[in-house]
Design an enzyme around this catalytic site. Structure first.
Site, PDB file in Angstrom:
ATOM      1  N   LYS A  53       0.842  -1.214   0.000  1.00  0.00           N
ATOM      2  CA  LYS A  53       0.000   0.000   0.000  1.00  0.00           C
ATOM      3  C   LYS A  53       0.874   1.259   0.000  1.00  0.00           C
ATOM      4  CE  LYS A  53      -3.898  -2.401   2.095  1.00  0.00           C
ATOM      5  NZ  LYS A  53      -4.803  -2.620   3.219  1.00  0.00           N
ATOM      6  N   GLN A  97      -5.228  -2.118   9.493  1.00  0.00           N
ATOM      7  CA  GLN A  97      -5.077  -3.399   8.805  1.00  0.00           C
ATOM      8  C   GLN A  97      -5.718  -4.514   9.631  1.00  0.00           C
ATOM      9  OE1 GLN A  97      -3.788  -3.608   5.704  1.00  0.00           O
ATOM     10  NE2 GLN A  97      -4.320  -5.783   5.675  1.00  0.00           N
ATOM     11  N   ASP A 120     -11.146   2.782   3.880  1.00  0.00           N
ATOM     12  CA  ASP A 120     -11.378   1.338   3.762  1.00  0.00           C
ATOM     13  C   ASP A 120     -12.866   1.022   3.611  1.00  0.00           C
ATOM     14  OD1 ASP A 120      -9.617  -0.725   3.602  1.00  0.00           O
ATOM     15  OD2 ASP A 120      -9.365  -1.003   5.753  1.00  0.00           O
TER      16      ASP A 120
HETATM   17  N1  LIG Z   1      -8.242  -3.016   6.708  1.00  0.00           N
HETATM   18  C1  LIG Z   1      -8.282  -4.013   5.811  1.00  0.00           C
HETATM   19  N2  LIG Z   1      -7.734  -5.181   6.120  1.00  0.00           N
HETATM   20  C2  LIG Z   1      -7.793  -6.190   5.198  1.00  0.00           C
HETATM   21  C3  LIG Z   1      -8.375  -5.982   3.927  1.00  0.00           C
HETATM   22  C4  LIG Z   1      -8.956  -4.727   3.651  1.00  0.00           C
HETATM   23  O1  LIG Z   1      -9.531  -4.467   2.567  1.00  0.00           O
HETATM   24  N3  LIG Z   1      -8.872  -3.755   4.616  1.00  0.00           N
HETATM   25  N4  LIG Z   1      -8.323  -6.974   2.954  1.00  0.00           N
HETATM   26  C5  LIG Z   1      -7.421  -8.093   3.137  1.00  0.00           C
HETATM   27  C6  LIG Z   1      -5.989  -7.861   2.743  1.00  0.00           C
HETATM   28  N5  LIG Z   1      -5.711  -6.840   1.729  1.00  0.00           N
HETATM   29  C7  LIG Z   1      -5.882  -5.539   2.045  1.00  0.00           C
HETATM   30  O2  LIG Z   1      -5.528  -5.082   3.097  1.00  0.00           O
HETATM   31  C8  LIG Z   1      -4.990  -7.170   0.527  1.00  0.00           C
HETATM   32  C9  LIG Z   1      -4.967  -8.442   0.014  1.00  0.00           C
HETATM   33  C10 LIG Z   1      -4.208  -8.737  -1.140  1.00  0.00           C
HETATM   34  C11 LIG Z   1      -3.478  -7.764  -1.758  1.00  0.00           C
HETATM   35  C12 LIG Z   1      -2.620  -8.033  -2.948  1.00  0.00           C
HETATM   36  O3  LIG Z   1      -2.285  -7.118  -3.676  1.00  0.00           O
HETATM   37  N6  LIG Z   1      -2.223  -9.283  -3.166  1.00  0.00           N
HETATM   38  C13 LIG Z   1      -1.345  -9.648  -4.270  1.00  0.00           C
HETATM   39  C14 LIG Z   1      -0.351 -10.716  -3.887  1.00  0.00           C
HETATM   40  C15 LIG Z   1       0.166 -10.683  -2.511  1.00  0.00           C
HETATM   41  C16 LIG Z   1       1.165 -11.790  -2.205  1.00  0.00           C
HETATM   42  O4  LIG Z   1       1.840 -12.267  -3.103  1.00  0.00           O
HETATM   43  O5  LIG Z   1       1.228 -12.131  -1.013  1.00  0.00           O
HETATM   44  C17 LIG Z   1      -2.160 -10.269  -5.403  1.00  0.00           C
HETATM   45  O6  LIG Z   1      -3.260 -10.774  -5.131  1.00  0.00           O
HETATM   46  O7  LIG Z   1      -1.667 -10.275  -6.521  1.00  0.00           O
HETATM   47  C18 LIG Z   1      -3.510  -6.485  -1.255  1.00  0.00           C
HETATM   48  C19 LIG Z   1      -4.260  -6.183  -0.125  1.00  0.00           C
HETATM   49  C20 LIG Z   1      -7.397  -8.502   4.606  1.00  0.00           C
HETATM   50  N7  LIG Z   1      -7.241  -7.377   5.469  1.00  0.00           N
END
Ligand SMILES: Nc1nc2c(c(=O)[nH]1)N[C@@H](CN(C=O)c1ccc(C(=O)N[C@@H](CCC(=O)O)C(=O)O)cc1)CN2
Length: 284
Positions: A53, A97, A120
């Site tokens: 982020k 988070q 969020d």
């Molecule tokens: N406050 C929040 N917490 C969480 C949220 C949220 O929307 N708000 N969602 C999820 C986690 N999340 C955001 O925080 C999130 C998940 C995945 C990715 C991402 O870009 N993933 C990549 C690969 C990551 C890797 O290789 O490990 C992808 O999918 O290509 C970003 C944000 C739970 N918590």
């Protein structure tokens, strides 16, 4: 048949290219947007997401503020950080988070976020606005899913959508967004109490898998040509594994893989919400 890939990384980059001039315009007026993150504890997944982020902010010219806190922080100490960010004019918006360590009351923390800074879209007022169809920040993953489908022209009007998983960040809020008049999908929200998951998935035009159960969706469950979006996150032998078996790509018409599909769209929607928060902020 091999599915068309719903490429979340490329779509995120396109959205960032659209947001960058808006950030530049704000910066020229001395109003550079600022995103703050609140991260409690040492969960490796959460650390990775927060790092991404902040890298995104740097890409589009947004300032970032980090509050990394120890896992044994008390509720009161966490409230104090939230209060500080609510009052900080350099912070246009912030996220806490999730998940938080078990001893902390997640809902009480979300409730304390200034709604004008809830980028969020997970605080009670934002969720109420979503239910009431009032303007407000929308949760990033559901908004990202709809934006990804829209940009690839996957029809949603009148479509049968099966969502698997009822968590706050994806399933529960996605159902509300998909059934709004301007999207107009019919939604079946499945969970651990669903009697015949395979049947619910099989009749769907669009399947959104967010259960966190590796390989749950198998090719025999998918209607040929359906759009399948993999949002599930599990670590199997240290490797990120989604809810959708790889062979589904041979049956589906569209596939949002994991990684590379919905995750980057979650981040794109967060950056978009931060820019909107900064644009809405009246200069003092
Ligand atoms: N406050 C929040 N917490 C969480 C949220 C949220 O929307 N708000 N969602 C999820 C986690 N999340 C955001 O925080 C999130 C998940 C995945 C990715 C991402 O870009 N993933 C990549 C690969 C990551 C890797 O290789 O490990 C992808 O999918 O290509 C970003 C944000 C739970 N918590």
């Amino acid at each position: 048949m091999t599915a068309t890939i719903l490429d979340g990384r490329a779509t995120k980059d396109a959205i960032f290219a659209e947001l960058t001039p808006r950030v530049s315009a704000l910066t020229e007026q001395g109003r550079t947007p600022g995103l703050a993150t609140v991260l409690v504890g040492d969960d490796p997944g959460s650390h990775a997401y927060v790092k991404m982020k902040h890298a995104d902010c740097a890409k589009v010219g947004i300032n970032s503020i980090r509050r990394d806190l120890p896992s044994d922080i008390s509720q009161e100490e966490l409230f104090a950080v939230v209060d500080e960010l609510n009052a900080d004019p350099a912070c246009s918006g912030y996220i806490v988070q999730l998940p938080l360590p078990k001893h902390l009351d997640e809902n009480a923390v979300l409730q304390r976020i200034d709604p004008a800074k809830d980028v969020d879209g997970l605080a009670p007022l934002s969720l109420g606005n979503l239910v009431l169809n009032e303007p407000g920040f929308r949760p990033c993953t559901p908004a990202g899913i709809i934006e990804l489908l829209r940009r690839y022209e996957v029809p949603l009007n009148g479509a049968q959508v099966t969502v698997v998983g009822r968590g706050l960040t994806v399933g529960r809020t996605l159902g509300l967004l998909l059934t709004r008049r301007d999207v107009n999908a019919t939604v079946t929200l499945c969970h651990t109490g669903t009697r015949d998951l395979a049947a619910e998935v099989r009749r769907a035009d669009v399947v959104i898998a967010a259960a966190g159960s590796p390989g749950l969706i198998t090719p025999d469950m998918v209607r040929p040509g359906a759009a399948v979006l993999d949002v599930g996150v599990s670590r199997v032998d240290g490797k990120l594994t989604g809810d959708v078996a790889p062979e589904v790509a041979e049956v589906a018409g569209f596939l949002a893989p994991n990684p590379g599909g919905v995750g980057p769209m979650t981040r794109a929607m967060l950056v978009s919400n931060v820019v909107e928060a900064a644009e809405r902020t009246v200069r003092r």
